[in-house]
Design a protein around this motif. Sequence first.
Motif, PDB file in Angstrom:
ATOM      1  N   ASN A  21      58.120  41.368  50.969  1.00 36.65           N
ATOM      2  CA  ASN A  21      58.967  40.503  51.776  1.00 36.65           C
ATOM      3  C   ASN A  21      58.316  39.132  51.902  1.00 36.65           C
ATOM      4  OD1 ASN A  21      59.961  39.185  54.320  1.00 36.65           O
ATOM      5  ND2 ASN A  21      61.281  40.998  54.341  1.00 36.65           N
ATOM      6  N   ARG A  22      59.035  38.086  51.492  1.00 34.88           N
ATOM      7  CA  ARG A  22      58.446  36.744  51.470  1.00 34.88           C
ATOM      8  C   ARG A  22      58.117  36.223  52.861  1.00 34.88           C
ATOM      9  NH1 ARG A  22      62.332  33.696  46.991  1.00 34.88           N
ATOM     10  NH2 ARG A  22      61.747  34.999  45.197  1.00 34.88           N
ATOM     11  N   GLN A  23      58.856  36.667  53.858  1.00 34.83           N
ATOM     12  CA  GLN A  23      58.638  36.165  55.210  1.00 34.83           C
ATOM     13  C   GLN A  23      57.569  36.951  55.957  1.00 34.83           C
ATOM     14  OE1 GLN A  23      62.698  36.305  56.733  1.00 34.83           O
ATOM     15  NE2 GLN A  23      62.920  34.103  56.403  1.00 34.83           N
ATOM     16  N   THR A  24      57.626  38.276  55.850  1.00 31.68           N
ATOM     17  CA  THR A  24      56.697  39.104  56.625  1.00 31.68           C
ATOM     18  C   THR A  24      55.492  39.570  55.829  1.00 31.68           C
ATOM     19  OG1 THR A  24      57.799  41.194  56.064  1.00 31.68           O
ATOM     20  CG2 THR A  24      58.680  39.950  57.943  1.00 31.68           C
ATOM     21  N   GLY A  25      55.607  39.526  54.508  1.00 33.57           N
ATOM     22  CA  GLY A  25      54.524  40.029  53.677  1.00 33.57           C
ATOM     23  C   GLY A  25      54.526  41.538  53.521  1.00 33.57           C
ATOM     24  N   ALA A  26      55.458  42.209  54.186  1.00 31.54           N
ATOM     25  CA  ALA A  26      55.526  43.669  54.099  1.00 31.54           C
ATOM     26  C   ALA A  26      55.933  44.095  52.693  1.00 31.54           C
ATOM     27  CB  ALA A  26      56.521  44.203  55.121  1.00 31.54           C
ATOM     28  N   ILE A  27      55.350  45.180  52.232  1.00 28.06           N
ATOM     29  CA  ILE A  27      55.663  45.715  50.911  1.00 28.06           C
ATOM     30  C   ILE A  27      56.543  46.952  51.087  1.00 28.06           C
ATOM     31  CG2 ILE A  27      54.711  46.733  48.814  1.00 28.06           C
ATOM     32  CD1 ILE A  27      52.195  45.070  49.275  1.00 28.06           C
ATOM     33  N   ILE A  28      57.695  46.934  50.435  1.00 31.22           N
ATOM     34  CA  ILE A  28      58.630  48.053  50.553  1.00 31.22           C
ATOM     35  C   ILE A  28      59.059  48.511  49.164  1.00 31.22           C
ATOM     36  CG2 ILE A  28      59.511  47.305  52.799  1.00 31.22           C
ATOM     37  CD1 ILE A  28      61.998  46.243  51.297  1.00 31.22           C
ATOM     38  N   HIS A  29      59.560  49.726  49.102  1.00 26.54           N
ATOM     39  CA  HIS A  29      60.077  50.276  47.854  1.00 26.54           C
ATOM     40  C   HIS A  29      61.421  49.599  47.556  1.00 26.54           C
ATOM     41  CE1 HIS A  29      60.243  54.203  45.301  1.00 26.54           C
ATOM     42  NE2 HIS A  29      60.678  53.159  44.624  1.00 26.54           N
ATOM     43  N   LYS A  30      61.527  48.978  46.400  1.00 27.32           N
ATOM     44  CA  LYS A  30      62.747  48.268  46.025  1.00 27.32           C
ATOM     45  C   LYS A  30      63.882  49.259  45.799  1.00 27.32           C
ATOM     46  CE  LYS A  30      64.508  44.797  42.779  1.00 27.32           C
ATOM     47  NZ  LYS A  30      64.201  43.958  41.591  1.00 27.32           N
ATOM     48  N   PHE A  31      65.075  48.882  46.264  1.00 33.28           N
ATOM     49  CA  PHE A  31      66.220  49.774  46.097  1.00 33.28           C
ATOM     50  C   PHE A  31      67.415  49.020  45.529  1.00 33.28           C
ATOM     51  CE2 PHE A  31      66.189  48.260  50.496  1.00 33.28           C
ATOM     52  CZ  PHE A  31      67.464  47.745  50.637  1.00 33.28           C
ATOM     53  N   GLU A  32      68.350  49.786  45.026  1.00 34.76           N
ATOM     54  CA  GLU A  32      69.535  49.243  44.362  1.00 34.76           C
ATOM     55  C   GLU A  32      70.489  48.600  45.359  1.00 34.76           C
ATOM     56  OE1 GLU A  32      71.731  47.844  42.036  1.00 34.76           O
ATOM     57  OE2 GLU A  32      71.144  49.514  40.730  1.00 34.76           O
ATOM     58  N   GLY A  33      70.937  47.403  45.014  1.00 37.61           N
ATOM     59  CA  GLY A  33      71.998  46.759  45.773  1.00 37.61           C
ATOM     60  C   GLY A  33      73.290  46.880  44.986  1.00 37.61           C
ATOM     61  N   ASN A  34      73.463  45.970  44.028  1.00 40.68           N
ATOM     62  CA  ASN A  34      74.650  46.042  43.172  1.00 40.68           C
ATOM     63  C   ASN A  34      74.296  45.717  41.723  1.00 40.68           C
ATOM     64  OD1 ASN A  34      77.299  46.832  43.896  1.00 40.68           O
ATOM     65  ND2 ASN A  34      78.106  44.830  43.337  1.00 40.68           N
ATOM     66  N   ILE A  35      73.009  45.751  41.402  1.00 41.40           N
ATOM     67  CA  ILE A  35      72.540  45.271  40.102  1.00 41.40           C
ATOM     68  C   ILE A  35      73.195  46.017  38.944  1.00 41.40           C
ATOM     69  CG2 ILE A  35      70.528  45.128  38.575  1.00 41.40           C
ATOM     70  CD1 ILE A  35      68.834  44.558  41.076  1.00 41.40           C
ATOM     71  N   HIS A  36      73.143  47.333  38.980  1.00 42.33           N
ATOM     72  CA  HIS A  36      73.624  48.092  37.820  1.00 42.33           C
ATOM     73  C   HIS A  36      75.141  48.269  37.811  1.00 42.33           C
ATOM     74  CE1 HIS A  36      69.299  48.920  37.556  1.00 42.33           C
ATOM     75  NE2 HIS A  36      69.541  49.010  36.258  1.00 42.33           N
ATOM     76  N   ALA A  37      75.786  48.120  38.941  1.00 40.55           N
ATOM     77  CA  ALA A  37      77.250  48.038  38.926  1.00 40.55           C
ATOM     78  C   ALA A  37      77.665  46.752  38.223  1.00 40.55           C
ATOM     79  CB  ALA A  37      77.794  48.076  40.352  1.00 40.55           C
ATOM     80  N   ASN A  38      76.997  45.658  38.554  1.00 37.64           N
ATOM     81  CA  ASN A  38      77.269  44.384  37.891  1.00 37.64           C
ATOM     82  C   ASN A  38      77.033  44.475  36.393  1.00 37.64           C
ATOM     83  OD1 ASN A  38      78.103  41.835  39.235  1.00 37.64           O
ATOM     84  ND2 ASN A  38      76.551  42.426  40.734  1.00 37.64           N
ATOM     85  N   LYS A  39      75.925  45.095  36.005  1.00 34.75           N
ATOM     86  CA  LYS A  39      75.626  45.233  34.580  1.00 34.75           C
ATOM     87  C   LYS A  39      76.697  46.051  33.875  1.00 34.75           C
ATOM     88  CE  LYS A  39      70.563  44.806  34.670  1.00 34.75           C
ATOM     89  NZ  LYS A  39      69.276  45.495  34.363  1.00 34.75           N
ATOM     90  N   ALA A  40      77.106  47.151  34.499  1.00 34.92           N
ATOM     91  CA  ALA A  40      78.122  48.010  33.891  1.00 34.92           C
ATOM     92  C   ALA A  40      79.422  47.249  33.669  1.00 34.92           C
ATOM     93  CB  ALA A  40      78.363  49.235  34.775  1.00 34.92           C
ATOM     94  N   LEU A  41      79.871  46.538  34.688  1.00 35.76           N
ATOM     95  CA  LEU A  41      81.134  45.813  34.573  1.00 35.76           C
ATOM     96  C   LEU A  41      81.030  44.699  33.537  1.00 35.76           C
ATOM     97  CD1 LEU A  41      84.022  45.402  35.515  1.00 35.76           C
ATOM     98  CD2 LEU A  41      83.156  43.992  37.397  1.00 35.76           C
ATOM     99  N   THR A  42      79.917  43.998  33.541  1.00 32.96           N
ATOM    100  CA  THR A  42      79.723  42.916  32.572  1.00 32.96           C
ATOM    101  C   THR A  42      79.822  43.441  31.143  1.00 32.96           C
ATOM    102  OG1 THR A  42      78.312  41.702  34.121  1.00 32.96           O
ATOM    103  CG2 THR A  42      78.121  41.124  31.800  1.00 32.96           C
ATOM    104  N   LEU A  43      79.118  44.527  30.858  1.00 33.18           N
ATOM    105  CA  LEU A  43      79.136  45.097  29.507  1.00 33.18           C
ATOM    106  C   LEU A  43      80.505  45.657  29.149  1.00 33.18           C
ATOM    107  CD1 LEU A  43      75.684  46.933  29.598  1.00 33.18           C
ATOM    108  CD2 LEU A  43      76.246  44.868  28.291  1.00 33.18           C
ATOM    109  N   ALA A  44      81.161  46.300  30.109  1.00 32.12           N
ATOM    110  CA  ALA A  44      82.465  46.910  29.838  1.00 32.12           C
ATOM    111  C   ALA A  44      83.559  45.870  29.630  1.00 32.12           C
ATOM    112  CB  ALA A  44      82.849  47.854  30.977  1.00 32.12           C
ATOM    113  N   LEU A  45      83.294  44.641  30.046  1.00 30.71           N
ATOM    114  CA  LEU A  45      84.228  43.538  29.793  1.00 30.71           C
ATOM    115  C   LEU A  45      83.869  42.777  28.518  1.00 30.71           C
ATOM    116  CD1 LEU A  45      84.613  42.126  33.424  1.00 30.71           C
ATOM    117  CD2 LEU A  45      86.361  43.335  32.103  1.00 30.71           C
ATOM    118  N   GLY A  46      82.807  43.214  27.843  1.00 26.71           N
ATOM    119  CA  GLY A  46      82.404  42.546  26.612  1.00 26.71           C
ATOM    120  C   GLY A  46      81.673  41.244  26.846  1.00 26.71           C
TER     121      GLY A  46
END
Length: 244
Positions: free
Chosen positions: A63-88
């Motif tokens: 975290n840039r503000q607090t410096g805390a380290i957390i396990h990264k989790f999915e937001g919408n990254i791979h949904a975006n990738k799927a739609l992008t690829l499926a649209l060519g």
Amino acid sequence: MLPDGLEALRRELGLGDVMGLIERTARWVDPRTFEYLSVWYPEHARRALFYKANWSEPQMNRNRQTGAIIHKFEGNIHANKALTLALGLRAGERPNWSCCHIWGVDDAAYQISNAVVQDRRFFSCVANMVLLPTPLKAFTDVMTEVKMMLRVCALQLYGWSCDHEEVADNARQVAEWSDWGAYPESWPKPDRPSLPLGTAKFSARIKDAADRRKAVIRKDLASAGPHYPRDDVLKVLDYWNISL
């Protein structure tokens, strides 16, 4: 005190006007693409944890503000990738466009956990997404009637409606839909099969992208590290009857 913002907008812009904007600008996945590969990233879902080094080590974020380290989790990254690829498309070819999930738990205040997109069966399902100009995504986020018509279109276009228990009531309403007043003219209806404006035709480029995804899924099922969600991926493939 100001009036409700949605009501203020509705006085200036009717539902038919909103749907007209969406009809003319939305980008839809071809039903043939959906048939070829319905879910592109069955290993991912909203809020699922990320791993690196072939699924063997947690991927951490500081975290840039607090410096805390957390396990990264999915937001919408791979949904975006799927739609992008499926649209060519490639990521750089869609500036100021946003991925909109058609089915989810309706909550304009973002107070309720969205169990639908946290389900791997639906998160990267290309029948559950439409690409919209970023400003128009706000309409789908907060206007229930807009979301319902997107769901009606998805049912008529792909022959699919979400069967997650959290949206069972909405699914029944979609199946019984009869309010066609503001429903876009180019979108399919029970008595009028059609492709919406902006449908990205299934192409060699899309097929190649889908084949690459299938190859990666096969490889990961065989050799990915200990954190790869094999059982969940296999359940998704079975649910959609996906052959790799």
